[in-house]
Design an enzyme around this catalytic site. Sequence first.
Site, short mmCIF file in Angstrom:
data_model
loop_
_atom_site.label_atom_id
_atom_site.label_comp_id
_atom_site.label_asym_id
_atom_site.label_seq_id
_atom_site.Cartn_x
_atom_site.Cartn_y
_atom_site.Cartn_z
N HIS A 1 11.11 -51.43 -22.21
CA HIS A 1 10.79 -50.44 -23.34
C HIS A 1 11.00 -51.03 -24.50
O HIS A 1 10.02 -50.84 -25.38
CB HIS A 1 11.78 -49.16 -23.10
CG HIS A 1 11.62 -48.34 -22.08
ND1 HIS A 1 12.63 -47.86 -21.20
CD2 HIS A 1 10.63 -47.76 -21.32
CE1 HIS A 1 12.29 -47.26 -20.42
NE2 HIS A 1 10.97 -46.99 -20.22
N LYS B 1 13.81 -31.42 -14.22
CA LYS B 1 14.23 -32.59 -13.78
C LYS B 1 15.43 -33.30 -13.88
O LYS B 1 15.63 -33.15 -15.18
CB LYS B 1 13.11 -34.03 -14.31
CG LYS B 1 13.29 -35.09 -13.51
CD LYS B 1 12.17 -36.05 -14.02
CE LYS B 1 12.42 -37.45 -13.73
NZ LYS B 1 11.58 -38.40 -14.46
N ARG C 1 3.90 -52.95 -15.34
CA ARG C 1 4.87 -53.90 -15.00
C ARG C 1 4.03 -54.89 -13.69
O ARG C 1 4.21 -56.24 -13.97
CB ARG C 1 6.26 -53.55 -14.61
CG ARG C 1 7.13 -53.19 -15.55
CD ARG C 1 8.22 -52.49 -14.95
NE ARG C 1 7.53 -51.23 -14.44
CZ ARG C 1 8.44 -50.13 -14.12
NH1 ARG C 1 9.66 -50.01 -14.38
NH2 ARG C 1 7.73 -48.99 -13.47
N SER D 1 13.86 -48.13 -15.28
CA SER D 1 15.13 -47.25 -15.58
C SER D 1 15.91 -46.91 -14.19
O SER D 1 17.09 -46.84 -14.15
CB SER D 1 14.72 -45.89 -16.28
OG SER D 1 14.24 -46.60 -17.64
#
Length: 167
Positions: A20, A44, A94, A132
């Site tokens: 990030h 969430k 990615r 993450s």
Amino acid sequence: MPRTEVAVIPGSFDPLTNGHMDLITRTLSIFDRVIVGVISNPAKSCLFTIEERMALIRGCCAAFGDRLAVGSFSGLLVDYLKQVGTLVMVRGLRAISDFDYEAQMALINKRLSPEVETFFLVAREENSYVSSSLVRQIAPLGGDVSKLVPPLVEAALKRKFFGDSAT
Ligand code: PNS
């Protein structure tokens, strides 16, 4: 498309990673200002609260000064973009495996709001495996995350899993 100097980098940031940070840094080399938009979704369950995630981003990005702002949103991303006054968002890619989800999201957002544009930056090779969710798996097991997250985030993870005496 109207010209804009501001880009939003949206995401969960649970927690902020070196991937990030690279995305933020590189976006700031293209746009005048960046707004990091952190999703606040009470449904969430996140490791870090919305306040904690935002505070960590602010702390890690302090050197960017007023070129970077951190905000939160809970509705549609395209509405958030309009609310903060831009039509551009930037996402990181990615691996090929990211592409499917990211393309779907970009196309849905385009359908919801045709004037919104999604820009993609390909992650640096050294960050191509950083996520993450991997950090959330490794940190509670005592694994070394120092190459994956900024030092402030590493300290926050230690506090979260091993208490105040750990940092
Ligand atoms: O970091 P993440 O979890 O990959 O970020 C995903 C995020 C927050 C960008 C995405 O879930 C999102 O935009 N949520 C807001 C709801 C929305 O606008 N949905 C329509 C597009 S998928």
